[in-house]
Write an enzyme that holds these catalytic residues in place. Structure first.
Site, PDB file in Angstrom:
ATOM      1  N   GLY A  10     -17.067  -8.235  -0.746  1.00 27.96           N
ATOM      2  CA  GLY A  10     -15.607  -8.074  -0.693  1.00 27.96           C
ATOM      3  C   GLY A  10     -15.092  -8.247   0.736  1.00 27.96           C
ATOM      4  O   GLY A  10     -15.867  -8.432   1.678  1.00 27.96           O
ATOM      5  N   ASP A  40     -24.897  -2.215 -10.050  1.00 26.00           N
ATOM      6  CA  ASP A  40     -23.605  -2.279 -10.747  1.00 26.00           C
ATOM      7  C   ASP A  40     -22.979  -0.882 -10.698  1.00 26.00           C
ATOM      8  O   ASP A  40     -23.488   0.061 -11.305  1.00 26.00           O
ATOM      9  CB  ASP A  40     -23.827  -2.733 -12.197  1.00 26.00           C
ATOM     10  CG  ASP A  40     -22.534  -2.742 -12.988  1.00 26.00           C
ATOM     11  OD1 ASP A  40     -21.458  -2.435 -12.415  1.00 26.00           O
ATOM     12  OD2 ASP A  40     -22.594  -3.056 -14.197  1.00 26.00           O
ATOM     13  N   THR A  66     -10.506  -3.960  -7.891  1.00 30.83           N
ATOM     14  CA  THR A  66      -9.226  -4.211  -7.210  1.00 30.83           C
ATOM     15  C   THR A  66      -8.282  -5.144  -7.982  1.00 30.83           C
ATOM     16  O   THR A  66      -7.257  -5.548  -7.435  1.00 30.83           O
ATOM     17  CB  THR A  66      -9.472  -4.809  -5.804  1.00 30.83           C
ATOM     18  OG1 THR A  66     -10.308  -5.957  -5.945  1.00 30.83           O
ATOM     19  CG2 THR A  66     -10.113  -3.814  -4.866  1.00 30.83           C
ATOM     20  N   TYR A 129      -4.691   1.086 -11.957  1.00 30.24           N
ATOM     21  CA  TYR A 129      -5.453   0.959 -10.704  1.00 30.24           C
ATOM     22  C   TYR A 129      -5.143   2.143  -9.780  1.00 30.24           C
ATOM     23  O   TYR A 129      -6.060   2.791  -9.262  1.00 30.24           O
ATOM     24  CB  TYR A 129      -5.093  -0.373 -10.023  1.00 30.24           C
ATOM     25  CG  TYR A 129      -5.575  -0.491  -8.591  1.00 30.24           C
ATOM     26  CD1 TYR A 129      -6.917  -0.686  -8.297  1.00 30.24           C
ATOM     27  CD2 TYR A 129      -4.676  -0.403  -7.525  1.00 30.24           C
ATOM     28  CE1 TYR A 129      -7.362  -0.792  -6.981  1.00 30.24           C
ATOM     29  CE2 TYR A 129      -5.107  -0.510  -6.205  1.00 30.24           C
ATOM     30  CZ  TYR A 129      -6.446  -0.711  -5.943  1.00 30.24           C
ATOM     31  OH  TYR A 129      -6.885  -0.807  -4.644  1.00 30.24           O
ATOM     32  N   LYS A 133      -7.743   5.085  -8.507  1.00 25.56           N
ATOM     33  CA  LYS A 133      -8.025   5.355  -7.088  1.00 25.56           C
ATOM     34  C   LYS A 133      -7.675   6.809  -6.748  1.00 25.56           C
ATOM     35  O   LYS A 133      -8.386   7.459  -5.966  1.00 25.56           O
ATOM     36  CB  LYS A 133      -7.252   4.382  -6.191  1.00 25.56           C
ATOM     37  CG  LYS A 133      -7.658   2.913  -6.320  1.00 25.56           C
ATOM     38  CD  LYS A 133      -9.082   2.623  -5.850  1.00 25.56           C
ATOM     39  CE  LYS A 133      -9.232   2.640  -4.362  1.00 25.56           C
ATOM     40  NZ  LYS A 133     -10.607   2.232  -3.948  1.00 25.56           N
ATOM     41  N   TRP A 159      -2.336  -3.524   1.570  1.00 25.56           N
ATOM     42  CA  TRP A 159      -2.119  -4.964   1.788  1.00 25.56           C
ATOM     43  C   TRP A 159      -3.232  -5.574   2.655  1.00 25.56           C
ATOM     44  O   TRP A 159      -2.988  -6.169   3.701  1.00 25.56           O
ATOM     45  CB  TRP A 159      -0.752  -5.203   2.441  1.00 25.56           C
ATOM     46  CG  TRP A 159       0.431  -4.717   1.670  1.00 25.56           C
ATOM     47  CD1 TRP A 159       0.441  -3.828   0.623  1.00 25.56           C
ATOM     48  CD2 TRP A 159       1.804  -5.073   1.883  1.00 25.56           C
ATOM     49  NE1 TRP A 159       1.731  -3.619   0.185  1.00 25.56           N
ATOM     50  CE2 TRP A 159       2.584  -4.370   0.942  1.00 25.56           C
ATOM     51  CE3 TRP A 159       2.457  -5.911   2.791  1.00 25.56           C
ATOM     52  CZ2 TRP A 159       3.970  -4.482   0.876  1.00 25.56           C
ATOM     53  CZ3 TRP A 159       3.845  -6.024   2.729  1.00 25.56           C
ATOM     54  CH2 TRP A 159       4.576  -5.323   1.781  1.00 25.56           C
TER      55      TRP A 159
END
Ligand SMILES: NC(=O)c1ccc[n+]([C@@H]2O[C@H](COP(=O)([O-])OP(=O)(O)OC[C@H]3O[C@@H](n4cnc5c(N)ncnc54)[C@H](OP(=O)(O)O)[C@@H]3O)[C@@H](O)[C@H]2O)c1
Length: 319
Positions: A10, A40, A66, A129, A133, A159
């Site tokens: 990522g 995983d 994400t 999402y 989180k 962002w």
């Protein structure tokens, strides 16, 4: 010292790899980068076993589910990766007296606040999402409530852009293809460089000898200085790309401002994502950090880092 970095493929995971590779003073440190192929994170038993076989002193969780819109229909998977997996990492950390660095998002807020969010402000995520989180934040904090060993930091950021797909690269690609773009101009936030975020995180965690620092466990807002909108970010990126000679069909004056309601998406986003970083800045100023980059200067302005990022993309012929 043994370090585990989850999320190696990522944006943030790659930023940590670049950072560790550059930290030549870090001797006797072994960093293991973990991706989906090695473990995983949706499989709790596999993660528990993976951690039990490790000897980690520092766990950095740069992984996450994400896909914000897709999460609306994949809640179980989003919660497994964003809440259960960090809980298991926190349990390992508390059990072994280790250090845990985890990441969360501005999307835990509903954006209704006027001004900058503080760490302890009430959360009210609007999307699956954001809820997953927020559940991850709660799960990590809960593990440490009754633990006398180990420490953790949850960095709430927003962002993010780095080596991977992100808003800036999408805008530059579209600006090459289209004469005009319509970009949301009534959602406010702060673009955050993954490289900078990795650096700030290690400022908190490592001392000048490259050993682990003691720091107050908790949540920290970690974004650069300033604020903008998606429209402001798109204009900035296009302007720098043009300066660098990138062939764009849509010049900054052809990037039109629209309202969020004109661009419907599955998952609602907060209209205000601005977060105060006073807490992190004051803890870093008092810390015995591995260098003084952050000390006494305040955080750099987002625009400086976006300029550098677009310049690098253009120089490398990317975007
Ligand atoms: N991106 C943003 O704008 C943003 C904004 C606010 C907060 N954040 C937070 O910042 C952190 C870093 O974000 P990022 O932009 O670096 O994310 P990213 O580029 O999407 O990377 C996430 C990584 O997690 C891995 N992952 C997802 N599900 C997994 C699973 N089941 N098992 C193993 N690995 C899995 C992905 O693996 P694959 O590569 O194999 O898919 C990917 O490499 C995250 O905590 C995120 O929530 C990001």
């Amino acid at each position: 010292m043994q370090i585990l970095v989850f999320g190696k493929d990522g944006q943030l995971g790659k930023a940590f790899k670049g950072l560790f590779d550059s930290l030549t003073f870090l001797q006797k440190v072994e960093v293991q980068y973990v991706g989906r192929g090695q473990c995983d994170l949706a499989n709790s038993a596999a993660l528990t076993e993976f951690l039990d076989q490790s000897n980690a002193d520092l766990i950095i969780n740069a992984s996450a589910y994400t896909a914000v819109d897709k999460a609306e229909t994949e809640a179980d998977l989003a919660f497994a990766v964003n809440a259960r997996a960090p809980e298991i990492m926190a349990q390992y950390t508390a059990k072994h007296g280790a250090t845990f660095l985890h990441y969360s998002t501005d999307y835990v807020f509903d954006g209704e606040k006027y001004g900058f969010y503080l760490e302890d402000d009430v959360r009210n995520p609007l999307s699956v999402y954001g809820k997953s989180k927020a559940a991850g934040e709660d799960a990590v904090a809960r593990v440490f409530v009754n633990s006398i060993a180990g420490q953790y930091a949850i960095f709430r950021t927003s962002w993010v852009y780095g080596d991977g797909g992100n808003f800036i690269r999408t805008i530059l690609r579209l600006a090459k293809e289209r004469e005009e773009l319509k970009i949301i101009a009534d959602q406010y936030g702060v673009p955050t460089s993954a490289d900078w975020l990795a650096k700030v995180s290690l400022h908190l965690a490592l001392n000048p000898q490259g050993e682990l620092n003691a720091f107050p466990s908790g949540t920290y807002h970690a974004v650069p200085d300033g604020e903008t909108t998606w429209h402001g970010l798109a204009i900035c990126a296009a302007r720098v790309a043009l300066e660098m000679g990138m062939g764009l069909k849509a010049h900054p004056d052809a990037i039109k401002a629209i309202q969020a309601v004109e661009y419907p998406v599955s998952a609602p986003r907060p209209m205000n994502s601005r977060m105060s970083t006073d807490k992190l800045q004051s803890v870093l100023a008092a810390s015995n950090s591995y260098n003084d980059l952050v000390k006494g200067q305040g955080f750099p302005h987002w625009e400086i880092m976006v300029r550098e990022y677009v310049q690098k993309l253009a120089a490398a012929g990317l975007a």
